[in-house]
Design a protein around this motif. Structure first.
Motif, mmCIF file in Angstrom:
data_model
loop_
_atom_site.group_PDB
_atom_site.id
_atom_site.type_symbol
_atom_site.label_atom_id
_atom_site.label_comp_id
_atom_site.label_asym_id
_atom_site.label_seq_id
_atom_site.Cartn_x
_atom_site.Cartn_y
_atom_site.Cartn_z
ATOM 1 N N VAL A 1 14.216 -34.649 32.763
ATOM 2 C CA VAL A 1 13.988 -35.957 32.562
ATOM 3 C C VAL A 1 14.267 -36.616 31.308
ATOM 4 N N GLY A 2 13.498 -36.177 30.310
ATOM 5 C CA GLY A 2 13.789 -36.567 28.659
ATOM 6 C C GLY A 2 15.285 -36.477 28.536
ATOM 7 N N ALA A 3 15.935 -35.311 28.903
ATOM 8 C CA ALA A 3 17.407 -35.466 28.543
ATOM 9 C C ALA A 3 18.293 -36.314 29.352
ATOM 10 N N ILE A 4 17.912 -36.701 30.509
ATOM 11 C CA ILE A 4 18.628 -37.521 31.294
ATOM 12 C C ILE A 4 18.474 -39.070 30.648
ATOM 13 N N GLU A 5 17.339 -39.407 30.260
ATOM 14 C CA GLU A 5 16.793 -40.743 29.542
ATOM 15 C C GLU A 5 17.709 -40.841 28.414
ATOM 16 N N ARG A 6 17.694 -39.623 27.418
ATOM 17 C CA ARG A 6 18.484 -39.783 26.269
ATOM 18 C C ARG A 6 20.101 -39.973 26.342
ATOM 19 N N GLY A 7 20.424 -39.458 27.486
ATOM 20 C CA GLY A 7 21.846 -39.445 28.079
ATOM 21 C C GLY A 7 22.273 -40.956 28.525
ATOM 22 N N LEU A 8 21.104 -41.577 29.419
ATOM 23 C CA LEU A 8 21.401 -42.768 29.840
ATOM 24 C C LEU A 8 21.561 -43.916 28.822
ATOM 25 N N ALA A 9 20.549 -43.635 27.449
ATOM 26 C CA ALA A 9 20.494 -44.359 26.380
ATOM 27 C C ALA A 9 21.857 -44.229 25.687
ATOM 28 N N TRP A 10 22.460 -43.201 25.591
ATOM 29 C CA TRP A 10 23.662 -43.047 24.846
ATOM 30 C C TRP A 10 24.751 -43.648 25.548
ATOM 31 N N ALA A 11 24.490 -43.649 27.063
ATOM 32 C CA ALA A 11 25.636 -44.432 27.599
ATOM 33 C C ALA A 11 25.531 -45.874 27.721
ATOM 34 N N GLY A 12 24.386 -46.431 26.902
ATOM 35 C CA GLY A 12 24.200 -47.984 26.869
ATOM 36 C C GLY A 12 23.708 -48.408 28.126
ATOM 37 N N TYR A 13 22.953 -47.604 28.798
ATOM 38 C CA TYR A 13 22.091 -48.031 30.026
ATOM 39 C C TYR A 13 20.794 -48.765 29.522
ATOM 40 N N SER A 14 20.358 -49.642 30.044
ATOM 41 C CA SER A 14 19.047 -50.466 29.589
ATOM 42 C C SER A 14 17.965 -50.023 30.476
ATOM 43 N N PHE A 15 17.066 -49.565 29.918
ATOM 44 C CA PHE A 15 15.701 -49.071 30.500
ATOM 45 C C PHE A 15 14.522 -48.832 29.557
ATOM 46 N N GLU A 16 13.353 -48.774 29.903
ATOM 47 C CA GLU A 16 12.495 -48.722 29.019
ATOM 48 C C GLU A 16 12.080 -47.210 28.822
ATOM 49 N N PRO A 17 12.397 -46.805 27.794
ATOM 50 C CA PRO A 17 12.308 -45.398 27.171
ATOM 51 C C PRO A 17 10.987 -44.701 27.472
ATOM 52 N N ALA B 1 12.428 -44.270 38.877
ATOM 53 C CA ALA B 1 11.924 -45.357 37.931
ATOM 54 C C ALA B 1 12.887 -45.675 37.118
ATOM 55 N N LEU B 2 13.876 -44.805 36.775
ATOM 56 C CA LEU B 2 14.857 -44.990 35.849
ATOM 57 C C LEU B 2 16.152 -46.112 36.653
ATOM 58 N N GLY B 3 15.822 -46.456 38.040
ATOM 59 C CA GLY B 3 16.690 -47.513 38.771
ATOM 60 C C GLY B 3 17.837 -46.816 39.318
ATOM 61 N N MET B 4 17.880 -45.602 39.643
ATOM 62 C CA MET B 4 18.986 -44.980 40.203
ATOM 63 C C MET B 4 18.593 -44.676 41.676
ATOM 64 N N GLU B 5 19.702 -44.942 42.600
ATOM 65 C CA GLU B 5 19.709 -44.436 43.994
ATOM 66 C C GLU B 5 19.974 -43.110 44.135
ATOM 67 N N GLN B 6 19.631 -42.591 45.444
ATOM 68 C CA GLN B 6 20.017 -41.094 45.556
ATOM 69 C C GLN B 6 20.949 -41.156 46.998
ATOM 70 N N ALA C 1 24.856 -48.512 37.746
ATOM 71 C CA ALA C 1 25.996 -49.151 37.440
ATOM 72 C C ALA C 1 26.500 -49.196 35.901
ATOM 73 N N GLY C 2 27.653 -49.382 35.676
ATOM 74 C CA GLY C 2 28.209 -49.172 34.133
ATOM 75 C C GLY C 2 27.888 -47.530 33.536
ATOM 76 N N VAL C 3 27.410 -46.737 34.482
ATOM 77 C CA VAL C 3 27.491 -45.570 33.655
ATOM 78 C C VAL C 3 28.360 -44.555 34.374
ATOM 79 N N GLU C 4 29.076 -43.848 33.659
ATOM 80 C CA GLU C 4 30.024 -42.894 34.365
ATOM 81 C C GLU C 4 29.648 -41.726 34.100
ATOM 82 N N ARG C 5 30.455 -40.565 34.723
ATOM 83 C CA ARG C 5 30.307 -39.296 34.865
ATOM 84 C C ARG C 5 30.212 -38.562 33.304
ATOM 85 N N THR C 6 30.777 -39.169 32.377
ATOM 86 C CA THR C 6 30.673 -38.603 30.874
ATOM 87 C C THR C 6 29.064 -38.724 30.669
#
Lengths: 388, 388
Positions: free
Chosen positions: B359-375, B288-293, B312-317
């Motif tokens: 999942v909540g922490a992953i969402e907050r991390g992705l948001a921090w990384a500037g990744y665009s998704f519906e919270p 749902a967050l748009g990630m491949e496995q 795409a655009g999100v790194e290991r950090t």
């Protein structure tokens, strides 16, 4: 009445509350920064506890036998000659391990159980063969015989062999100065005087041992033991970088670092002196109670455990009575005399109070067994020795 | 605010309070009657957890790699042919270990990272060689690929080879019925779905594996791993008799028995179902967050961990940001793609709440990384899957 018994066997021993707390902590990731720091610090502290500033420490999940296996597998190539200075069961074991990796083993055996080979006999044997390495059991847990590691290491160095010391029942209790004494590899297990529950094999390899490993012509015969796998991991953690080969036993390593910190805070010389004092007290009590010991001379007796023969008319069942009196001791281990003696471990955090509790329980056990002695005579002897 | 982070890596995992309490208990003697009972019971329970009523369990201090080493060292003799079904890094490792003991190894590799070899390819390879054994990694921790163990074991059995399953990231989480499926040896490590801190290698060997061991013409190349040393000890403890080869890791074995009791109290089928449900929820959130496995098909994906590629655009950090949000995840492990993916472990005592926290922490991390998704889109997908 407390249900808990005092554990006075030659490993596992009584551990400090701080060590047990570390064991029961929620497990961290093996690459978490605080764990990396703790592991790295534990490696540095091992060098201090082994007195081996130029050594390479290894911390690997496994028993003390794994530590012996790691030493043999990495240092021996098929056809190498090895000399085992045998003071009991663990000399036999080291010989079996060395042979597994292709060594031709010569043993210098003690003239009798409870004795150690004469230095002259070891020197003569070293002179007869072209040995790559020799092994010495610092304290043989089966007999409580302590080898003269310092003199034996000097002999080995004169001859140019690698000197390997099995310090399982000795390191951090009996004095051992790895680098100064010319010991190329020393090893132990966590549950002895190092003061951590069983599950860690600990080794420090000096520069000559590491060089012998690097010069190998054949692969190490044992995959899990192979330093090729572990050396980069130990170097990484010490440089405070996480790394992975096998998952380290996280809780045990946290506990190891806590215990090593406590050991160094006490001070190595103070710790050795405490072990000598406690040992004198236990042995004085055993003698005052009319019991002989397995080691044939006081000079060759371990400071980490005492191995008394049961007095005439007293049998192995007395250990149950001593346990009922509050203290757990160990039975005999050497097959030839197993039923005739028992073992009292006194290492690690052991205190004067532990000694008195132990001697008191032995007295009550002996009285239960119908053995005739003056009550308190063991306690008085122990108390006197503790005050000296 | 609680300082403690939720540990959601593929081992070590979150352990239950009862298991951690057992870890931190005052250590008993390894021959104390209550410990002998606990060790004996743990061995019996391992048979149940592995679904192997006629198997011989082994519990040995060491890492999961030691368990692989024990399997290889005892079953392989120089010149034996071995087939490795390779689904990632741990297939490579098993090949290296088998070769160390003299095996001639053939690998059937997955066509691509994230894939598993076709059954037909494995059948063809088996048909071409005179193999003594084959190994299958049930779940490769490096790729999250799950092998079709049941079908592969059936293939192996048809050909008459010994079937060895590396169940390190699977046993007690992913369904595996050792005896019914014809698996001759299965192994794991304590810190995965078995739910005990790292430090125990666990194996159950079926009758054919034990028979192959008994028929050996050459000694086992690894002393510490040698069943000749361990079999009498395991038999003794199971018969509730103390015995000694190496000092067992007492606290870890107490903890093992506690965890195995909890596992069996939940019920194996309920436990497998919970792992499937949790896995579906994590994977639904990731999608749902748009990630491949990393695994290329849902069919070949592990239920014990999830391995998403960074968007795409999100790194290991981003892992640091997810940790700041309260959950520790693991980076990539497979060398070829290490920087491109991360790993979420979900096994053992893992709960629906843990999934949502993760999942909540992953969402907050992705948001921090500037990744665009519906919270909340990941959370909603997870919640829906948890309810199914």
């Amino acid at each position: 009445m407390k249900g808990r018994k005092l554990l006075m066997i030659p490993g596992p021993i009584e551990f400090t509350p701080e060590v047990l707390r570390a064991m029961g902590m929620a497990t961290t990731s093996h690459v978490a920064p605080d764990f990396v720091e703790s592991f790295g610090q534990a490696l540095e502290r091992l060098r201090e506890v082994f007195f081996c500033p130029h050594g390479q420490p290894f911390v690997i999940a496994g028993s003390g036998t794994l530590a012996m296996d790691v030493a043999a597998a990495n240092l021996v190539e098929p056809g190498d000659k090895a000399l085992v200075v045998n003071t009991g069961l663990f000399g036999d074991r080291f010989a079996a391990i060395l042979e597994r990796y292709g060594a031709e083993v010569t043993q210098v055996r003690a003239p009798a159980i409870g004795d150690a080979p004469e230095l002259e006999a070891v020197a003569a044997a070293l002179g007869r063969g072209d040995f790559k390495l020799m092994t010495v059991t610092h304290v043989d847990t089966s007999t409580a015989v302590a080898a003269d590691v310092r003199s034996l290491a000097a002999l080995g160095r004169e001859t140019g062999v690698l000197v390997v010391v099995d310090g399982v029942c000795a390191v951090a209790g009996a004095e051992m100065r790895q680098e100064e004494w010319g010991i190329d590899l020393a090893l132990t297990a966590s549950q002895k005087a190092i003061g951590v529950p069983p599950g860690l094999a600990l080794l420090v390899a000096g520069p000559r041992a590491m060089e012998a490993f690097r010069q190998r012509q054949t692969p190490v015969g044992n995959y899990y033991a192979d330093w090729t796998n572990w050396l980069p991991i130990m170097e990484a953690y010490e440089a405070r970088r996480p790394s992975y080969f096998g998952t380290p036993p996280v809780n045990l390593i946290w506990a190891l670092n806590v215990s090593l910190g406590q050991i160094l805070a006490e001070g190595m010389m103070a710790r050795f002196a405490r072990h000598r004092r406690v040992s004198r007290a236990v042995k004085a009590a055993v003698t005052a109670l009319g019991m002989e010991q397995v080691p044939l001379s006081a000079e060759r007796t371990a400071v980490t455990l005492t191995a008394p023969y049961y007095p005439a008319g007293v049998e192995r069942t007395v250990l149950g009575a001593i346990k009922d009196a509050g203290v757990v001791l160990a039975g005999g281990l050497h097959p030839a005399i197993r039923e005739r003696y028992f073992r009292i471990g006194h290492m690690g955090a052991v205190s004067a109070s532990d000694v008195l509790a132990t001697v008191g329980a032995i007295e009550r056990g002996l009285a239960w067994a119908g053995y005739s002695f003056e009550p308190g005579v063991g306690l008085a002897a122990a108390q006197k020795a503790l005050g000296e």
